[in-house]
Motif scaffolding. Structure first.
Motif, PDB file in Angstrom:
ATOM      1  N   HIS A 562      -3.420  -2.785  13.733  1.00 40.80           N
ATOM      2  CA  HIS A 562      -3.556  -1.347  13.469  1.00 40.80           C
ATOM      3  C   HIS A 562      -2.343  -0.804  12.736  1.00 40.80           C
ATOM      4  CE1 HIS A 562      -3.350   2.981  14.609  1.00 40.80           C
ATOM      5  NE2 HIS A 562      -4.595   2.913  14.177  1.00 40.80           N
ATOM      6  N   ALA A 563      -1.118  -1.253  13.136  1.00 40.16           N
ATOM      7  CA  ALA A 563       0.102  -0.792  12.466  1.00 40.16           C
ATOM      8  C   ALA A 563       0.082  -1.189  11.003  1.00 40.16           C
ATOM      9  CB  ALA A 563       1.320  -1.360  13.177  1.00 40.16           C
ATOM     10  N   LEU A 564      -0.396  -2.418  10.751  1.00 41.94           N
ATOM     11  CA  LEU A 564      -0.447  -2.871   9.363  1.00 41.94           C
ATOM     12  C   LEU A 564      -1.447  -2.036   8.556  1.00 41.94           C
ATOM     13  CD1 LEU A 564       0.638  -4.915   7.358  1.00 41.94           C
ATOM     14  CD2 LEU A 564      -1.229  -6.444   8.001  1.00 41.94           C
ATOM     15  N   ARG A 565      -2.609  -1.746   9.165  1.00 48.47           N
ATOM     16  CA  ARG A 565      -3.591  -0.911   8.463  1.00 48.47           C
ATOM     17  C   ARG A 565      -3.006   0.457   8.147  1.00 48.47           C
ATOM     18  NH1 ARG A 565      -7.323  -2.798  12.198  1.00 48.47           N
ATOM     19  NH2 ARG A 565      -7.432  -0.806  13.283  1.00 48.47           N
ATOM     20  N   VAL A 566      -2.375   1.047   9.168  1.00 44.91           N
ATOM     21  CA  VAL A 566      -1.803   2.393   8.978  1.00 44.91           C
ATOM     22  C   VAL A 566      -0.702   2.356   7.932  1.00 44.91           C
ATOM     23  CG1 VAL A 566      -0.537   4.247  10.115  1.00 44.91           C
ATOM     24  CG2 VAL A 566      -2.449   3.143  11.287  1.00 44.91           C
ATOM     25  N   SER A 567       0.135   1.299   7.989  1.00 46.46           N
ATOM     26  CA  SER A 567       1.215   1.170   7.009  1.00 46.46           C
ATOM     27  C   SER A 567       0.657   1.067   5.600  1.00 46.46           C
ATOM     28  CB  SER A 567       2.075  -0.051   7.349  1.00 46.46           C
ATOM     29  OG  SER A 567       3.071  -0.252   6.364  1.00 46.46           O
ATOM     30  N   THR A 568      -0.376   0.209   5.460  1.00 49.85           N
ATOM     31  CA  THR A 568      -0.982   0.040   4.133  1.00 49.85           C
ATOM     32  C   THR A 568      -1.599   1.340   3.643  1.00 49.85           C
ATOM     33  OG1 THR A 568      -1.447  -2.260   4.664  1.00 49.85           O
ATOM     34  CG2 THR A 568      -2.656  -1.297   2.816  1.00 49.85           C
ATOM     35  N   LEU A 569      -2.330   2.004   4.539  1.00 44.57           N
ATOM     36  CA  LEU A 569      -2.956   3.263   4.140  1.00 44.57           C
ATOM     37  C   LEU A 569      -1.920   4.332   3.856  1.00 44.57           C
ATOM     38  CD1 LEU A 569      -5.906   3.306   6.682  1.00 44.57           C
ATOM     39  CD2 LEU A 569      -6.035   2.806   4.252  1.00 44.57           C
ATOM     40  N   GLY A 570      -0.778   4.281   4.584  1.00 45.23           N
ATOM     41  CA  GLY A 570       0.291   5.254   4.344  1.00 45.23           C
ATOM     42  C   GLY A 570       0.868   5.125   2.956  1.00 45.23           C
ATOM     43  N   GLU A 571       0.967   3.871   2.485  1.00 39.31           N
ATOM     44  CA  GLU A 571       1.495   3.662   1.140  1.00 39.31           C
ATOM     45  C   GLU A 571       0.546   4.207   0.077  1.00 39.31           C
ATOM     46  OE1 GLU A 571       2.141  -0.470   0.899  1.00 39.31           O
ATOM     47  OE2 GLU A 571       3.725  -0.535   2.436  1.00 39.31           O
ATOM     48  N   LEU A 572      -0.735   4.342   0.455  1.00 38.99           N
ATOM     49  CA  LEU A 572      -1.734   4.813  -0.518  1.00 38.99           C
ATOM     50  C   LEU A 572      -2.069   6.285  -0.323  1.00 38.99           C
ATOM     51  CD1 LEU A 572      -4.116   1.754  -0.239  1.00 38.99           C
ATOM     52  CD2 LEU A 572      -2.456   2.171  -2.044  1.00 38.99           C
ATOM     53  N   THR A 573      -1.183   7.024   0.375  1.00 38.45           N
ATOM     54  CA  THR A 573      -1.489   8.417   0.720  1.00 38.45           C
ATOM     55  C   THR A 573      -1.736   9.274  -0.515  1.00 38.45           C
ATOM     56  OG1 THR A 573      -0.189   8.248   2.735  1.00 38.45           O
ATOM     57  CG2 THR A 573      -0.635  10.470   1.896  1.00 38.45           C
ATOM     58  N   ALA A 574      -0.866   9.111  -1.496  1.00 37.56           N
ATOM     59  CA  ALA A 574      -1.004   9.942  -2.711  1.00 37.56           C
ATOM     60  C   ALA A 574      -2.341   9.670  -3.385  1.00 37.56           C
ATOM     61  CB  ALA A 574       0.156   9.652  -3.667  1.00 37.56           C
ATOM     62  N   VAL A 689      -9.900  -7.593   3.269  1.00 38.72           N
ATOM     63  CA  VAL A 689     -10.149  -7.328   1.838  1.00 38.72           C
ATOM     64  C   VAL A 689      -9.130  -6.342   1.294  1.00 38.72           C
ATOM     65  CG1 VAL A 689     -11.826  -6.409   0.197  1.00 38.72           C
ATOM     66  CG2 VAL A 689     -12.597  -7.842   2.101  1.00 38.72           C
ATOM     67  N   LEU A 690      -8.792  -5.303   2.086  1.00 37.56           N
ATOM     68  CA  LEU A 690      -7.797  -4.322   1.657  1.00 37.56           C
ATOM     69  C   LEU A 690      -6.451  -4.995   1.403  1.00 37.56           C
ATOM     70  CD1 LEU A 690      -7.171  -1.238   1.318  1.00 37.56           C
ATOM     71  CD2 LEU A 690      -6.404  -1.290   3.683  1.00 37.56           C
ATOM     72  N   ASN A 691      -6.009  -5.865   2.341  1.00 43.75           N
ATOM     73  CA  ASN A 691      -4.725  -6.551   2.168  1.00 43.75           C
ATOM     74  C   ASN A 691      -4.718  -7.376   0.877  1.00 43.75           C
ATOM     75  OD1 ASN A 691      -3.646  -5.553   4.482  1.00 43.75           O
ATOM     76  ND2 ASN A 691      -4.161  -7.304   5.751  1.00 43.75           N
ATOM     77  N   LEU A 692      -5.794  -8.123   0.648  1.00 42.71           N
ATOM     78  CA  LEU A 692      -5.835  -8.993  -0.537  1.00 42.71           C
ATOM     79  C   LEU A 692      -5.793  -8.181  -1.830  1.00 42.71           C
ATOM     80  CD1 LEU A 692      -8.503 -11.578   0.659  1.00 42.71           C
ATOM     81  CD2 LEU A 692      -6.025 -11.885   0.556  1.00 42.71           C
ATOM     82  N   ILE A 693      -6.564  -7.092  -1.890  1.00 35.25           N
ATOM     83  CA  ILE A 693      -6.592  -6.301  -3.128  1.00 35.25           C
ATOM     84  C   ILE A 693      -5.279  -5.563  -3.341  1.00 35.25           C
ATOM     85  CG2 ILE A 693      -7.766  -4.409  -4.309  1.00 35.25           C
ATOM     86  CD1 ILE A 693     -10.335  -5.244  -2.916  1.00 35.25           C
ATOM     87  N   VAL A 694      -4.706  -5.017  -2.262  1.00 32.07           N
ATOM     88  CA  VAL A 694      -3.415  -4.324  -2.378  1.00 32.07           C
ATOM     89  C   VAL A 694      -2.334  -5.307  -2.815  1.00 32.07           C
ATOM     90  CG1 VAL A 694      -1.606  -3.157  -1.074  1.00 32.07           C
ATOM     91  CG2 VAL A 694      -3.980  -2.460  -0.794  1.00 32.07           C
ATOM     92  N   ASN A 695      -2.301  -6.514  -2.218  1.00 35.03           N
ATOM     93  CA  ASN A 695      -1.324  -7.521  -2.623  1.00 35.03           C
ATOM     94  C   ASN A 695      -1.498  -7.885  -4.100  1.00 35.03           C
ATOM     95  OD1 ASN A 695      -0.220  -7.603  -0.119  1.00 35.03           O
ATOM     96  ND2 ASN A 695      -1.275  -9.460   0.551  1.00 35.03           N
ATOM     97  N   ALA A 696      -2.759  -8.030  -4.538  1.00 32.64           N
ATOM     98  CA  ALA A 696      -3.012  -8.349  -5.933  1.00 32.64           C
ATOM     99  C   ALA A 696      -2.473  -7.258  -6.860  1.00 32.64           C
ATOM    100  CB  ALA A 696      -4.504  -8.563  -6.156  1.00 32.64           C
ATOM    101  N   GLY A 697      -2.731  -6.001  -6.489  1.00 36.17           N
ATOM    102  CA  GLY A 697      -2.243  -4.888  -7.295  1.00 36.17           C
ATOM    103  C   GLY A 697      -0.731  -4.852  -7.361  1.00 36.17           C
TER     104      GLY A 697
END
Length: 761
Positions: A562-574, A689-697
């Motif tokens: 959950h922390a990782l999801r929130v962290s990832t989503l936090g980086e995409l806030t804008a 899937v979110l982790n893989l696409i974010v890492n790719a970007g």
């Protein structure tokens, strides 16, 4: 925020006024309908006061007999009550009920319907929906004819008078059925199809030894509409024979009387059914009632006019409009002086006694209501309460007991095995009162302990009521300042496991049987709580060690994911803010445009419709973004479900679309055809899937130049397996690091946690 809004709305809802629609088949000002209308309104207001609002509709069927009128009335109600929230509909008379059975669900879906003024014949061949109930009229004309034969033993001819409306014909059908047994005794003639002028001529020249039975006359044979009461007045004025009736509202209009039905009482019975529904009872649980609201009522003036012997009336008959004799007029003047003081004194005493009785009844009712509320609250509190919160909630509920039942102290005690000693586990004491001792030893209260150990409740209104063998108990209670006491054993499986004690230190009080029964109900609730605490404790002790390690490991995994999801989503806030703001801005622009169009008299409806369609589309787009975010922000486990992998990837791409576009990255998604669904946790798969696409970007962002592309391919390499391949044109991973990237805390990014791929695996 939503919870606070709900809590703010609930009190307003509870205090909302009730809305009741009254539907009449004819003008509600008709005398009979006016009586029903008045009794309904009075009965509702007597219970609800000002918290009820009435709406009335009259079908006026005798004035509008046309076939198409049903649809006109339907359209009228649909338009008039489109924005009105009704709580109850009362259908007065059979035609009103028929209309609501045909159209009620379309006009007022789910609204309870209570009918009155209809008899069993009105219900033949009809099916009442679950939301329909009411009070039936028991229409019967035979008793009235029987009374007429008692008053006029020489009757040879009976003339039944009625009209031609559908309701008139219905009454005639019942009368023909009821009069069948009398056809061997008298000649029965039905005057039901004549115009009013011909009818008045007919009843004015009846043969000797005749009687008239008036039913109803809404429409005469010539098609003219009448108020039945006014028609009766015309007939009684013209008739040369006594006229008998079967409705109390007809008495006093020239009729002798008869076995009459009380419309006022009938309306009150229907209102009682409606009040039960407004109080929360489901209509389907309330049976249709058929109250016996008949009474024998006669007009003294008509008895005298036709020379009818009052002694022939049935016992208990009501004789109205009696002209008092001289004794009747002056007897109170003669006897009044001697009895006035006695009457006044008796009246005052009765009023005082009635007032005291009413206050006692009100006090008892209020006390019962307070207790039932308390019992409901206590039961509800413990029903779904987790074991960890039971102790704190017991203290709170004991406080409510003290405050509601006006005790000084209440204590919940457990019995120590093998003894009569009670150990207090929870207690509550009124402010300014000494606290409850933690232990009631067997030696201090032997008599009380023995009684409770045997499962017998104990009540002591005054200490001097205790028997001689309870002398030790009396001294112990007095030493503790207790002046009045009650204790109820806690029984679990037939065994006494403790007691619930109530005491007064400020003064003495009685403990009637009714109160003790209520306290026993409270004790049963707390006994169940104690049993549950014991059972929960035993289960926890046996399972705690086995579950502790598993739960801790699972908790850490879940928290980390959950922390990782929130962290990832936090980086995409804008990015997410832009994804939501874009449709919201479009909604605002289209809404302002729609307002300007509405302000223009020649505005084209198509332009307004286009703006509203755009608003709907943008709202759906914002809703989809929020739905996707909510799915990823969820912390709890989701149930495993069949997942469409292609749809899931589309969902994640939709969430990341703005971020990907902002980095000038092109995503090429090649969808495998006819892929089977995958059983899994949709939240966790979205995170992978979110982790893989974010890492790719992020890898592409680090590349100095070259194509900026992410390729996603789905396929079915073999039966029972689905593959997802994510490729990017970013900086890539160094050869020595390939074997380590799935390990914990290994990251090639400066700010990375090194947990994304580890959790994905």
């Amino acid at each position: 925020m939503v919870l606070l809004l709900l809590l703010a709305v609930l009190p307003l809802t509870a205090e909302a006024r009730k809305s009741v629609l009254l539907v009449f088949d004819e003008d509600k000002e008709f005398p009979g309908l006016a009586v029903v209308n008045g009794s309904l309104r009075e009965a509702f207001r007597s219970e609800l006061g000002a918290d009820v609002e009435f709406y009335s509709e009259s079908m006026n069927l005798s004035q509008f007999p046309e076939t198409g009128y049903d649809g006109v009335f339907y359209d009228h109600l649909r338009r008039k009550y489109a924005g009105t929230a009704l709580d109850l509909i009362v259908a007065v008379m059979g035609p009103s009920l028929d209309f609501l059975l045909r159209h009620g669900e379309a006009l007022f879906p789910g609204i309870p319907i209570v009918f009155c003024g209809a008899d069993l014949s009105d219900l033949e061949g009809k099916t009442l929906r679950a939301n329909v109930t009411g009070a039936l009229v028991k229409r019967t004309f035979a008793p009235t004819l029987d009374i007429a034969l008692q008053l006029q033993p020489d009757i040879r001819s009976v003339f039944v008078v009625g009209g031609t409306s559908s309701f008139d014909r219905q009454m005639q059908s019942i009368a023909r059925r009821d009069f069948k047994p009398f056809e061997s005794r008298v000649v029965i003639t039905y005057l039901t199809t004549l115009p009013m002028d011909d009818l008045l001529k007919a009843v004015s020249s009846l043969p000797p030894n005749s009687a008239v039975l008036y039913l109803t006359l809404f429409t005469d044979g010539g098609g003219l509409a009448f108020v039945p009461h006014e028609a009766l007045s015309l007939i009684t004025a013209a008739a040369n024979a006594p006229v008998y009736v079967s409705l109390d509202q007809y008495v006093g209009r020239g009729a002798v009387g008869g076995h009459v039905y009380s419309l006022d009482a009938h309306g009150r019975h229907a209102a009682e059914v409606g009040l039960r529904i407004l109080d929360g009872e489901a209509p389907e649980t309330i049976s249709v009632v058929e109250p016996a609201d008949h009474r024998n009522m006669f007009d003294w003036r008509e008895l005298r006019r036709w020379g009818l012997d009052e002694r022939r009336l049935p016992a208990g008959s009501i004789v109205s409009f009696r002209t008092p004799s001289a004794w009747d007029v002056y007897k109170w003047y003669v006897a009044g002086g001697a009895t006035l003081l006695v009457v006044q004194s008796t009246l005052i005493i009765r009023l005082l006694a009635s007032r005291a009785q009413r206050r006692r009844a009100q006090s008892s009712l209020a006390e019962r209501l307070r207790f039932e509320t308390l019992l409901s609250e206590v039961s509800a509190e413990f029903l779904t309460l987790p074991a960890s919160a039971v102790d704190d909630r017991i203290e709170r509920m004991l406080q409510r007991v003290v405050e509601t039942l006006d005790f000084d102290r209440v204590a919940l005690a457990e019995r120590q095995d093998g003894t009569n000693t009670m150990h207090v586990t929870h207690s509550w004491t009124r402010a300014g009162v000494a606290p409850v001792p933690m232990v009631f030893e067997d030696e201090a209260l032997p008599w009380l302990g023995k009684r409770l150990a045997q499962g017998d409740p104990v009540r002591v209104s005054r200490l001097d009521e205790l028997p001689e063998e309870a002398a030790t108990d009396r001294r112990s209670l007095a030493a503790r300042g207790i002046r009045s006491l009650a204790a109820v054993p806690l029984l679990v499986g037939g065994a006494v496991v403790g007691a619930l004690g109530f005491s007064r230190l400020r003064g003495e009080r009685p403990w009637p049987d009714e109160l003790m029964a209520r306290l026993q109900l409270l004790a049963d609730v707390f006994a169940n709580v104690q049993a549950r605490r014991r059972a929960d404790g035993a289960v926890r002790d046996s399972e705690e060690r086995r579950r502790r390690a598993e739960e801790e490991a699972q908790r850490q995994r879940d928290e980390l994911a959950h922390a990782l999801r929130v962290s990832t989503l936090g980086e995409l806030t804008a990015s997410f803010a832009h994804e939501i703001n874009q449709p919201l801005s479009a909604i605002m622009t289209n809404a302002q445009a729609a307002r300007r169009l509405l302000a223009i008299e020649q505005a084209k409806p198509r332009d307004i419709e286009d703006a509203l369609i755009d608003i709907t589309g943008d709202a759906n787009r914002a809703s989809q973004t929020i739905r996707r975010l909510r799915a990823l922000f969820r912390k709890e486990h989701a149930e495993h479900a069949a997942i469409d992998i292609n749809a899931l990837i589309e969902d994640v791409l939709g969430l990341l679309r703005n971020d990907i576009q902002g980095k000038n990255i092109v995503v090429r998604f090649t969808r495998g055809q006819a892929l089977p669904t995958v059983l899994g946790d949709p939240v966790q798969l979205r995170q992978v899937v979110l982790n893989l696409i974010v890492n790719a970007g992020e890898a592409i962002a680090l590349a100095a130049s070259g194509p900026r592309e992410i390729r996603i391919d789905t396929s079915q390499p073999e039966v029972g397996r689905v593959a997802i391949a994510v490729r990017d044109t970013g900086v890539g991973v160094k050869e020595p690091e390939v074997e380590q990237i799935f390990e914990r805390f290994v990251s090639t990014k400066p700010q990375g946690l090194g947990m994304g791929l580890a959790i994905s695996r």
